[in-house]
Design a protein around this motif. Structure first.
Motif, PDB file in Angstrom:
ATOM      1  N   LYS A 336       0.691  -0.696  -0.025  1.00 41.54           N
ATOM      2  CA  LYS A 336       0.204   0.260   0.138  1.00 41.54           C
ATOM      3  C   LYS A 336       1.013   1.423   0.009  1.00 41.54           C
ATOM      4  O   LYS A 336       1.412   1.525   0.780  1.00 41.54           O
ATOM      5  CB  LYS A 336      -1.047   0.077   1.217  1.00 41.54           C
ATOM      6  CG  LYS A 336      -2.397  -0.746   0.883  1.00 41.54           C
ATOM      7  CD  LYS A 336      -3.269  -0.652   2.077  1.00 41.54           C
ATOM      8  CE  LYS A 336      -4.074  -2.102   2.543  1.00 41.54           C
ATOM      9  NZ  LYS A 336      -5.133  -1.960   2.879  1.00 41.54           N
ATOM     10  N   ILE A 365      -2.328  -3.327  -3.049  1.00 41.73           N
ATOM     11  CA  ILE A 365      -2.694  -4.767  -3.179  1.00 41.73           C
ATOM     12  C   ILE A 365      -2.374  -5.399  -2.288  1.00 41.73           C
ATOM     13  O   ILE A 365      -1.801  -5.245  -1.181  1.00 41.73           O
ATOM     14  CB  ILE A 365      -1.102  -5.105  -4.507  1.00 41.73           C
ATOM     15  CG1 ILE A 365      -0.749  -3.993  -5.773  1.00 41.73           C
ATOM     16  CG2 ILE A 365      -1.383  -6.434  -4.824  1.00 41.73           C
ATOM     17  CD1 ILE A 365       0.965  -4.667  -6.255  1.00 41.73           C
ATOM     18  N   ASP A 366      -3.613  -5.997  -2.350  1.00 42.13           N
ATOM     19  CA  ASP A 366      -3.603  -7.084  -1.059  1.00 42.13           C
ATOM     20  C   ASP A 366      -4.341  -8.389  -1.448  1.00 42.13           C
ATOM     21  O   ASP A 366      -5.332  -9.220  -1.595  1.00 42.13           O
ATOM     22  CB  ASP A 366      -4.593  -6.483  -0.372  1.00 42.13           C
ATOM     23  CG  ASP A 366      -5.077  -7.665   1.307  1.00 42.13           C
ATOM     24  OD1 ASP A 366      -4.511  -8.520   1.513  1.00 42.13           O
ATOM     25  OD2 ASP A 366      -5.550  -6.677   2.233  1.00 42.13           O
ATOM     26  N   ILE A 367      -3.508  -9.671  -2.010  1.00 44.68           N
ATOM     27  CA  ILE A 367      -3.666 -10.771  -1.339  1.00 44.68           C
ATOM     28  C   ILE A 367      -3.102 -11.853  -1.239  1.00 44.68           C
ATOM     29  O   ILE A 367      -2.110 -12.041  -0.253  1.00 44.68           O
ATOM     30  CB  ILE A 367      -3.444 -10.945  -3.822  1.00 44.68           C
ATOM     31  CG1 ILE A 367      -2.052 -10.841  -3.679  1.00 44.68           C
ATOM     32  CG2 ILE A 367      -3.954  -9.516  -4.660  1.00 44.68           C
ATOM     33  CD1 ILE A 367      -0.790 -10.914  -5.058  1.00 44.68           C
ATOM     34  N   ILE A 397      -8.199 -12.275  -4.595  1.00 45.66           N
ATOM     35  CA  ILE A 397      -8.148 -10.870  -4.317  1.00 45.66           C
ATOM     36  C   ILE A 397      -9.174 -10.174  -3.400  1.00 45.66           C
ATOM     37  O   ILE A 397     -10.177  -9.899  -4.388  1.00 45.66           O
ATOM     38  CB  ILE A 397      -8.278 -10.781  -5.566  1.00 45.66           C
ATOM     39  CG1 ILE A 397      -7.231 -12.096  -6.653  1.00 45.66           C
ATOM     40  CG2 ILE A 397      -7.083  -9.160  -5.957  1.00 45.66           C
ATOM     41  CD1 ILE A 397      -7.459 -11.699  -8.425  1.00 45.66           C
ATOM     42  N   LEU A 400      -7.238  -4.524  -5.286  1.00 41.21           N
ATOM     43  CA  LEU A 400      -6.232  -4.811  -6.137  1.00 41.21           C
ATOM     44  C   LEU A 400      -6.327  -2.829  -6.845  1.00 41.21           C
ATOM     45  O   LEU A 400      -7.641  -3.642  -8.014  1.00 41.21           O
ATOM     46  CB  LEU A 400      -5.913  -5.502  -7.543  1.00 41.21           C
ATOM     47  CG  LEU A 400      -4.927  -5.322  -8.711  1.00 41.21           C
ATOM     48  CD1 LEU A 400      -3.719  -5.306  -8.296  1.00 41.21           C
ATOM     49  CD2 LEU A 400      -5.263  -6.732  -9.581  1.00 41.21           C
TER      50      LEU A 400
END
Length: 496
Positions: A336, A365-367, A397, A400
């Motif tokens: 982030k 982005i958080d995966i 996901i 994103l």
């Protein structure tokens, strides 16, 4: 180049086996014994023990035939509680010889070290009002015309204020080394002069509130030097090899000025506080880092105008399994960056008429998911050339997103994977929304960064993979992965 610096010697000195009540002679002998185990000679020109006070003069630590660390004197005093207080003299340093020449000197204000028994091993508590490391060096540079290479010089200092901490060595099934450091400030100054590159550089930095700690566990069944292959490394991990690191710091500031015909720079940097951690063991490898923000300003140099880059809070997390087991492990990537912006002078270099919005950029982005993966096997595959493929079970996901120059992309999704065919076969869907894309393309055309033909190609691609959304200048796309490796975009199979 033959050099010997004393960083490893510090840990060697502070190793040994604890006794119920330590004596000065025992501590001194434990250092010499530990040094001989790794090829170091630890000696003193004179030794005098009187009334529980061991005075050493002319202490040296080094490998045979090589320069090493020297300490003018050391006083080891036995305490009533069974500990030993260690006070080093004022002159501590190391020299370098060979192609690179120079010296490293350590000065301190009130450095004291207390050796004590702790959990069957030794712990060393240390503190000082100030500790400074000063270095200077010279070494051959690069010649571009066949003449004798000019000499490059480098010098600097690293300064700690009000520092304290502990080093420990605890025996057991896993021999565990621990180290911690707390300091009010950490500052450094460096300078270098490279005549061959026609470059002179000076930099400074100061950071408040330093707080660091680490632990390193080494199985008693294997020596660190015996880990020579991926299989050895996997064995060591299974038997307890592990590493952890935690850091915390306050605000920091710094400068860098470089005189160069090709890369002149004049930077001023300020950053908020931050925290970080690293965990590595047989189950997981994890890196986590947060920072409150930064501000970097540059005077005219490589760039024809002043440049200022600012950012809000930043975060980075990475987690992955280490050794494959029957049950899949967790993996995750989080990035982030918030409120990333440039000053107007920088924008005006490529957009003088303000065709593009100056909104601060955002990246998220958080995966995450589950996977079976073996880092040792990955390394072995790299060495042998035999492919190794991790087996992912799921991909989530959560977020994103990118926002820049008035446009935004946002995506979420969830997938599972069938690995029965030897390659991961996805099942699931992702949903993508893009806003402001056409306005961004128009702005890029206006700036001259892309042509009308380029824009036409981009718009055709968007038309193939996206459909109009509910709002103006909004596009959406639904991507589905079905059985049999069938991929659908907005209900249409690929290739379309």
């Amino acid at each position: 180049m033959k050099t010997y610096l004393a960083a490893p010697a510090v840990a060697i000195l502070m190793s040994g086996t604890a006794h119920a009540a330590l004596t000065a002679d025992q501590v001194w002998q434990s250092w010499k014994d530990a040094g001989s185990m790794v090829g170091l000679t630890i000696s003193a020109a004179t030794e005098n023990n009187s009334g529980g006070i061991l005075t050493l003069n002319g202490v040296s630590i080094g490998a045979e035939g090589m320069p090493g660390l020297t300490i003018s004197d050391l006083t080891l005093t036995e305490q009533a509680d069974g500990s030993v207080e260690i006070v080093p003299g004022a002159e501590i340093g190391a020299s370098m010889t060979g192609e690179a020449e120079g010296s490293v000197k350590v000065t301190h204000d009130g450095l004291t070290i207390l050796a004590r028994e702790a959990e069957g091993g030794l712990a060393y508590d240390y503190s000082a009002a100030a500790l400074d490391v000063v270095y200077d060096s010279s070494y051959p540079g690069v010649s571009f015309d066949g003449s004798e290479a000019p000499t490059v010089t480098a010098a600097g200092d690293v300064k700690f204020a009000n520092l304290s901490g502990t080093y420990s060595d605890t025996p057991g099934a896993n021999r565990t080394f621990g180290w911690s450091l707390v300091a009010d400030t950490l500052a450094y100054n460096t300078s270098s002069d490279d005549p061959g590159m026609e470059m002179k550089t000076v930099s400074t930095s100061s950071t408040d509130g330093i707080d660091m700690s680490l632990t390193f566990a080494l199985p008693s069944t294997i020596a660190l030097t015996a880990i020579a292959s991926p299989a050895d490394f996997t064995t060591a991990l299974n038997e307890g090899l592990s590493f952890t690191l935690a850091t915390k710091q306050g605000a920091s500031s710094g400068t860098m000025k470089q005189e160069s015909a090709f890369m002149p720079m004049d930077l001023v940097m300020n950053a908020g506080g931050g925290e970080g951690s690293v965990v590595f063991n047989k189950d997981t490898f994890s890196i986590k880092s947060t920072a409150e923000g930064l501000d970097i300003s540059s005077g005219p140099g490589m760039m024809p105008v002043p440049l200022q880059v600012t950012s809000g809070p930043m975060q980075f997390d990475l987690t992955t399994p280490v050794i494959a087991t029957e049950a899949a492990g967790d993996y995750a990537i989080l990035l982030k960056l918030s409120d990333f912006s440039l000053n107007e002078e920088a924008w005006a270099m490529f957009d003088p008429n303000g065709a593009l919005p100056r909104d601060a950029a955002q990246i998220a982005i958080d995966i995450s998911g589950k996977t079976t993966m073996d880092l040792g096997a990955l390394v072995a595959a790299e060495e042998s050339g035999v492919p190794y493929t991790p087996a992912p079970e799921s991909l989530n996901i959560t977020e994103l997103g990118v926002q820049v120059a008035g446009a935004a992309l946002a995506a979420t999704g969830a997938f599972t994977f069938d690995n029965s065919m030897g390659i991961p076969m996805p099942l699931g869907e992702a949903n993508v929304t893009v806003t402001g894309a056409n306005a961004l393309i128009d702005g890029l055309i206006a700036t001259g960064l892309i042509s009308e033909d380029d824009a036409m190609g981009a718009r055709m691609m968007m038309g193939m993979f996206m459909v109009p959304g509910a709002n103006a200048d909004e596009l959406t796309s639904k991507i589905e992965a079905k059985e049999g490796m069938q991929i659908l975009v907005n209900g249409q199979p690929l290739p379309m």
